[in-house]
Structure formats: C-alpha cells, structure tokens
Design an enzyme around this catalytic site. Structure first.
Site, mmCIF file in Angstrom:
data_model
loop_
_atom_site.group_PDB
_atom_site.id
_atom_site.type_symbol
_atom_site.label_atom_id
_atom_site.label_comp_id
_atom_site.label_asym_id
_atom_site.label_seq_id
_atom_site.Cartn_x
_atom_site.Cartn_y
_atom_site.Cartn_z
ATOM 1 N N SER A 61 84.599 51.122 19.442
ATOM 2 C CA SER A 61 85.862 50.572 19.939
ATOM 3 C C SER A 61 86.153 50.891 21.403
ATOM 4 O O SER A 61 87.045 50.295 21.992
ATOM 5 C CB SER A 61 87.036 51.038 19.070
ATOM 6 O OG SER A 61 87.306 52.405 19.268
ATOM 7 N N LYS A 98 91.127 56.595 22.064
ATOM 8 C CA LYS A 98 91.744 55.327 22.470
ATOM 9 C C LYS A 98 92.387 55.478 23.844
ATOM 10 O O LYS A 98 92.619 56.587 24.320
ATOM 11 C CB LYS A 98 92.828 54.896 21.475
ATOM 12 C CG LYS A 98 92.350 54.650 20.067
ATOM 13 C CD LYS A 98 91.540 53.390 19.955
ATOM 14 C CE LYS A 98 91.175 53.111 18.514
ATOM 15 N NZ LYS A 98 89.755 53.011 18.286
#
Length: 144
Positions: A61, A98
């Site tokens: 991701s 993230k």
C-alpha cells in the site's frame, strides 16, 4: 499492510567510506575511486537511539512513496506526526504504515497505492502514532 517491529537501533555503528564523486548509474567514472571521508550509518540516518527503531513493512500500500513489502523503515518516535508525514501507527490495534492527513479535525490515513482507499479515523476508533518514518532501506538481493 502490516508492520513488524524489530526493536530499537543501537548507537555506535561502524564508520564506512564515503566517496567524493557521485556514482553514475550508467558507465563507471574513472574518478570514482576517490574516498572523501568515513561516515557512519548512525550519522547518515541521524539515528538518535533510543528514540529510533526499525520496522519491517509487509504489503504494497505504500509503493507510491517508495516503500515496498519487505523494506525496513527507520522510525523516529520522538517526532510529533504532522500532516503529510508517513507514520507507523496502530489503528484499533492493527499496525499500519500510512501517510497522515489532517483536514481540520478529520484524520485520514492514506495509502500510496490507488488500489487502497483512504481510511478515515472515525469517532470510536483508537489511533496511536508510534513514530514518523524517516528512511526506508531496501535489500536489492531479496527475490521475494
């Protein structure tokens, strides 16, 4: 994406040679053998143990930020996470890597891969920031 915490970084590493010429990715330069100084990776990565730790990334991701599955990240837990920082965090006890986004009072954890939607931190969610990613390190011999 998950994160495996590897522990704190010990200070006092070995000094390695730093060469004065830049290394070409094309043809080798005849001046590439001029050593300028010795530099430690502790100094290069500005490691200030015990505030720094290593974590291994699992998942794709964050590829858009240059962080790939299996990479090590060097994390500074003494920095206050700001909008735009890449962070290691626990969201409802799940460890994640993230990009932190703050829009007013709204907190959003963003992937750097379009296959993953933004994760809005909602009321009732528990978000704990474990640190800000300063560097990533890739093993170029790794085949998987």
């Amino acid at each position: 994406m998950s994160v495996t915490l590897l522990g704190p970084i010990a200070s006092g590493g070995v000094a390695l040679p730093l060469y004065s010429s830049q290394i070409s990715a094309g043809f080798p330069s005849p001046a590439a053998d001029h050593m300028e100084e010795l530099i430690s990776l502790d100094e290069l990565f500005d490691i200030r143990a015990p505030h720094m730790y290593l974590a291994r990334i699992n998942g794709d991701s964050m590829q858009g930020a240059g962080i790939f599955s299996g990479d090590l990240v060097i994390v500074d837990r003494s920095k206050e996470a700001r909008h735009g920082d890449i962070v290691i965090a626990a969201l409802n006890t799940e460890s994640v890597c993230k990009r932190l986004s703050k829009r007013g009072s709204q907190v959003i954890l963003l992937a750097e891969n379009s296959h993953y939607p933004p994760r809005y931190v909602m009321e009732g969610d528990e978000l704990v920031i474990w640190g800000v990613v300063n560097y990533s390190v890739r093993d170029h011999e790794r085949t998987s």
